[in-house]
Design a protein around this motif. Sequence first.
Motif, mmCIF file in Angstrom:
data_model
loop_
_atom_site.group_PDB
_atom_site.id
_atom_site.type_symbol
_atom_site.label_atom_id
_atom_site.label_comp_id
_atom_site.label_asym_id
_atom_site.label_seq_id
_atom_site.Cartn_x
_atom_site.Cartn_y
_atom_site.Cartn_z
ATOM 1 N N ASP A 151 0.837 -1.199 0.000
ATOM 2 C CA ASP A 151 0.000 0.000 0.000
ATOM 3 C C ASP A 151 0.879 1.259 0.000
ATOM 4 N N PRO A 152 0.289 2.441 -0.227
ATOM 5 C CA PRO A 152 1.118 3.650 -0.337
ATOM 6 C C PRO A 152 1.859 3.986 0.949
ATOM 7 N N GLN A 153 1.403 3.442 2.081
ATOM 8 C CA GLN A 153 2.092 3.688 3.352
ATOM 9 C C GLN A 153 3.276 2.730 3.524
ATOM 10 N N GLY A 154 3.502 1.900 2.532
ATOM 11 C CA GLY A 154 4.643 0.982 2.577
ATOM 12 C C GLY A 154 4.354 -0.319 3.306
ATOM 13 N N ARG A 155 3.074 -0.546 3.655
ATOM 14 C CA ARG A 155 2.734 -1.807 4.337
ATOM 15 C C ARG A 155 2.610 -2.928 3.320
ATOM 16 N N ILE A 156 3.291 -4.019 3.621
ATOM 17 C CA ILE A 156 3.267 -5.160 2.702
ATOM 18 C C ILE A 156 2.328 -6.228 3.248
ATOM 19 N N GLY A 157 1.549 -6.828 2.364
ATOM 20 C CA GLY A 157 0.719 -7.974 2.738
ATOM 21 C C GLY A 157 0.918 -9.036 1.681
ATOM 22 N N SER A 158 0.713 -10.292 2.056
ATOM 23 C CA SER A 158 0.856 -11.322 1.026
ATOM 24 C C SER A 158 -0.226 -12.372 1.186
ATOM 25 N N PHE A 159 -0.525 -13.056 0.110
ATOM 26 C CA PHE A 159 -1.435 -14.199 0.156
ATOM 27 C C PHE A 159 -0.635 -15.429 -0.235
ATOM 28 N N GLN A 160 -0.706 -16.415 0.625
ATOM 29 C CA GLN A 160 0.052 -17.638 0.373
ATOM 30 C C GLN A 160 -0.612 -18.774 1.142
ATOM 31 N N ALA A 161 -0.682 -19.949 0.525
ATOM 32 C CA ALA A 161 -1.300 -21.080 1.222
ATOM 33 C C ALA A 161 -0.427 -21.498 2.387
ATOM 34 N N GLY A 162 -1.059 -21.695 3.557
ATOM 35 C CA GLY A 162 -0.326 -22.184 4.724
ATOM 36 C C GLY A 162 -0.561 -23.680 4.883
ATOM 37 N N HIS A 175 5.755 0.170 -20.102
ATOM 38 C CA HIS A 175 7.029 -0.565 -20.080
ATOM 39 C C HIS A 175 8.148 0.406 -19.710
ATOM 40 N N PHE A 176 8.908 0.057 -18.667
ATOM 41 C CA PHE A 176 10.012 0.902 -18.199
ATOM 42 C C PHE A 176 11.322 0.120 -18.251
ATOM 43 N N TRP A 177 12.366 0.747 -18.765
ATOM 44 C CA TRP A 177 13.708 0.153 -18.713
ATOM 45 C C TRP A 177 14.574 1.058 -17.838
ATOM 46 N N PHE A 178 15.089 0.492 -16.732
ATOM 47 C CA PHE A 178 15.942 1.250 -15.810
ATOM 48 C C PHE A 178 17.403 0.880 -16.017
ATOM 49 N N ASP A 179 18.293 1.789 -15.628
ATOM 50 C CA ASP A 179 19.726 1.515 -15.825
ATOM 51 C C ASP A 179 20.281 0.560 -14.774
ATOM 52 N N ARG A 180 19.472 0.197 -13.780
ATOM 53 C CA ARG A 180 19.950 -0.708 -12.716
ATOM 54 C C ARG A 180 18.765 -1.484 -12.152
ATOM 55 N N VAL A 181 19.069 -2.394 -11.244
ATOM 56 C CA VAL A 181 18.002 -3.180 -10.609
ATOM 57 C C VAL A 181 17.286 -2.312 -9.575
ATOM 58 N N VAL A 182 15.976 -2.184 -9.719
ATOM 59 C CA VAL A 182 15.211 -1.352 -8.780
ATOM 60 C C VAL A 182 14.176 -2.176 -8.019
ATOM 61 N N MET A 183 14.011 -3.452 -8.421
ATOM 62 C CA MET A 183 12.960 -4.275 -7.814
ATOM 63 C C MET A 183 13.489 -5.703 -7.652
ATOM 64 N N ASP A 184 13.184 -6.307 -6.498
ATOM 65 C CA ASP A 184 13.680 -7.664 -6.258
ATOM 66 C C ASP A 184 12.595 -8.721 -6.461
ATOM 67 N N ALA A 230 6.799 3.442 -4.740
ATOM 68 C CA ALA A 230 6.707 2.042 -4.284
ATOM 69 C C ALA A 230 8.074 1.378 -4.145
ATOM 70 N N LEU A 231 8.999 1.735 -5.039
ATOM 71 C CA LEU A 231 10.296 1.050 -5.072
ATOM 72 C C LEU A 231 11.409 2.069 -4.786
ATOM 73 N N PRO A 232 11.859 2.155 -3.537
ATOM 74 C CA PRO A 232 12.854 3.192 -3.180
ATOM 75 C C PRO A 232 14.074 3.197 -4.107
ATOM 76 N N LYS A 233 14.509 2.011 -4.591
ATOM 77 C CA LYS A 233 15.722 1.984 -5.419
ATOM 78 C C LYS A 233 15.525 2.691 -6.756
ATOM 79 N N ALA A 281 6.152 8.204 -11.228
ATOM 80 C CA ALA A 281 6.066 8.732 -9.856
ATOM 81 C C ALA A 281 5.596 7.616 -8.909
ATOM 82 N N GLU A 282 4.635 6.810 -9.348
ATOM 83 C CA GLU A 282 4.131 5.738 -8.479
ATOM 84 C C GLU A 282 5.192 4.650 -8.267
ATOM 85 N N VAL A 283 5.936 4.357 -9.317
ATOM 86 C CA VAL A 283 6.999 3.342 -9.183
ATOM 87 C C VAL A 283 8.066 3.850 -8.212
ATOM 88 N N LYS A 284 8.424 5.136 -8.318
ATOM 89 C CA LYS A 284 9.458 5.676 -7.414
ATOM 90 C C LYS A 284 8.971 5.641 -5.960
#
Length: 478
Positions: free
Chosen positions: A85-96, A298-307, A374-377, A369-372
Amino acid sequence: MIVIGGGLAGLAAGVALADSGWRVRLFEQRPFLGGRATSYVLPDGEHVDNCQHVTFGCCTNLEDFYRRVGCADKIRFFDRLVLLDPQGRIGSFQAGYLPAPFHILGSFVSFRPLLFWDKLSIGRGMLDILLHRGKPADSGESSDTSMLEWLKRRGQTDRAINRFWRAVLVSALSEELDRIDVRYGLDVFWKTVLLNRTGYRMGVPAIPLAALYDGCKAEIERRGGEVILRSPVRGLKLEGGQLAGVRFDENREESADAYVFAIPHTALAELLPQSVKQADPSLSNLDKIKSSPITGVHFWFDRVVMDEPFLTLLDTTTQWIFNKTALYADSDADSPDSMTGRQYLQLVISASYDLLQKSREEIIDLCFAEVKHALPKARDAQLLKATVIKEAAATFSPEPGVDRWRPAQATQIPGLFLAGDWTQTGWPATMEGAVRSGYLAAEALLRANGMPRTFLQPDLAPDGFIQMWLGNPGQAKL
Ligand SMILES: Cc1cc2nc3c(=O)[nH]c(=O)nc-3n(C[C@H](O)[C@H](O)[C@H](O)COP(=O)(O)OP(=O)(O)OC[C@H]3O[C@@H](n4cnc5c(N)ncnc54)[C@H](O)[C@@H]3O)c2cc1C
């Protein structure tokens, strides 16, 4: 026999009929196969998908088709879906560890972008879907209820609507909640989340989309057929009310014992003469099926910005970010990205009505702007280049009541069959729906010729408590 249209519907019909001993000639207007689910090379040499396409564990017919044409191993399945979310909170869905329908419960309870009351309301809604086996009373065939109305009747909080129901459904069905027939909306949760542990797993191609279809041409040709590209059909030849052939440029004609038209409903509506529409009234309402837009950035960055391999963003215009460099990594070790350290991301915005009037520069600025955010790098990275692909008529709109305008694959015109995600499949506009339609068209054609055969695959079987509850999965009415 002749297939017109080399998208997934036409390819599925063509491959199934070739496998049944028919000599298939498939005509496609473009120089490549795959229709809307394809990829091509931009003038600067970059390979791009028309738009990122994903599949899910519940798409059993698409999986069967990929197996038939030898590319099933090119789809990578992921068990974990990550949302931010925009506040930087991460949530995930995964089978337990819990069995279905409780397998997602653990990740749902700890899902940070939602608060306690939101989760409680979602839990009530899911329970309603569960107890009614995906078909609550007010979602009946003649209800014409929208998903949004249904959610409001179930007292869902605004945050639950926006950060859960909307986040899932706008992407899955390419439409806004107030324009989604409730039956399509509920079906998504029943088939992907509740019925079993694997329906929600997301499959992403590890190669550009067009490369998935190399095996289709080979499969049709191996059985004596042909795939003819750059061959738009311009009209139908009728003799005594019967379909006697199809017309191409320069008055060339081709004829066959049977025809499968696997082109978009808008193109078919233009091609069919009035007499055919009168002879089969189900063909006279194609213009009532509306379309909705999807935009890919489609965005091409000069470095890795997302893992992460992909990410869902909440409360932003950008809905998904796909890390194409990572997704292609295993199959494309020599790509410019892996050699130079740059990174290619693809963003998806479904039901992108608000972007249709915006210029490409405005869309790039907004999404960058939204990618920047969401993804600090990405904040220090250089955006090397960007491109926007707007598909104004990406999918048919699953609006309330749309099923009454979707024709069956068999028509009342002898020898004329239809395929396409927009025909009657019970599924929304998806690759799975397209393949189902192709298989159904092949089955209808074979039935009409006294040689019945089944291609349609059963739905994914229930498991866990759902299997115990519904009894024998083979008998379960899904
Ligand atoms: C931007 C976008 C994103 C999407 N994302 C997803 C996703 O993530 N997951 C998913 O499951 N689905 C997704 N879809 C939907 C999916 O692509 C479609 O449902 C599916 O590909 C439709 O296949 P089809 O064969 O029915 O139609 P099409 O793919 O449209 O194929 C029709 C073919 O007919 C050809 N044709 C048209 N007229 C003629 C003529 N006169 N003569 C000869 N050929 C002709 C066309 O060139 C085309 O190749 C997406 C669609 C779009 C546009």
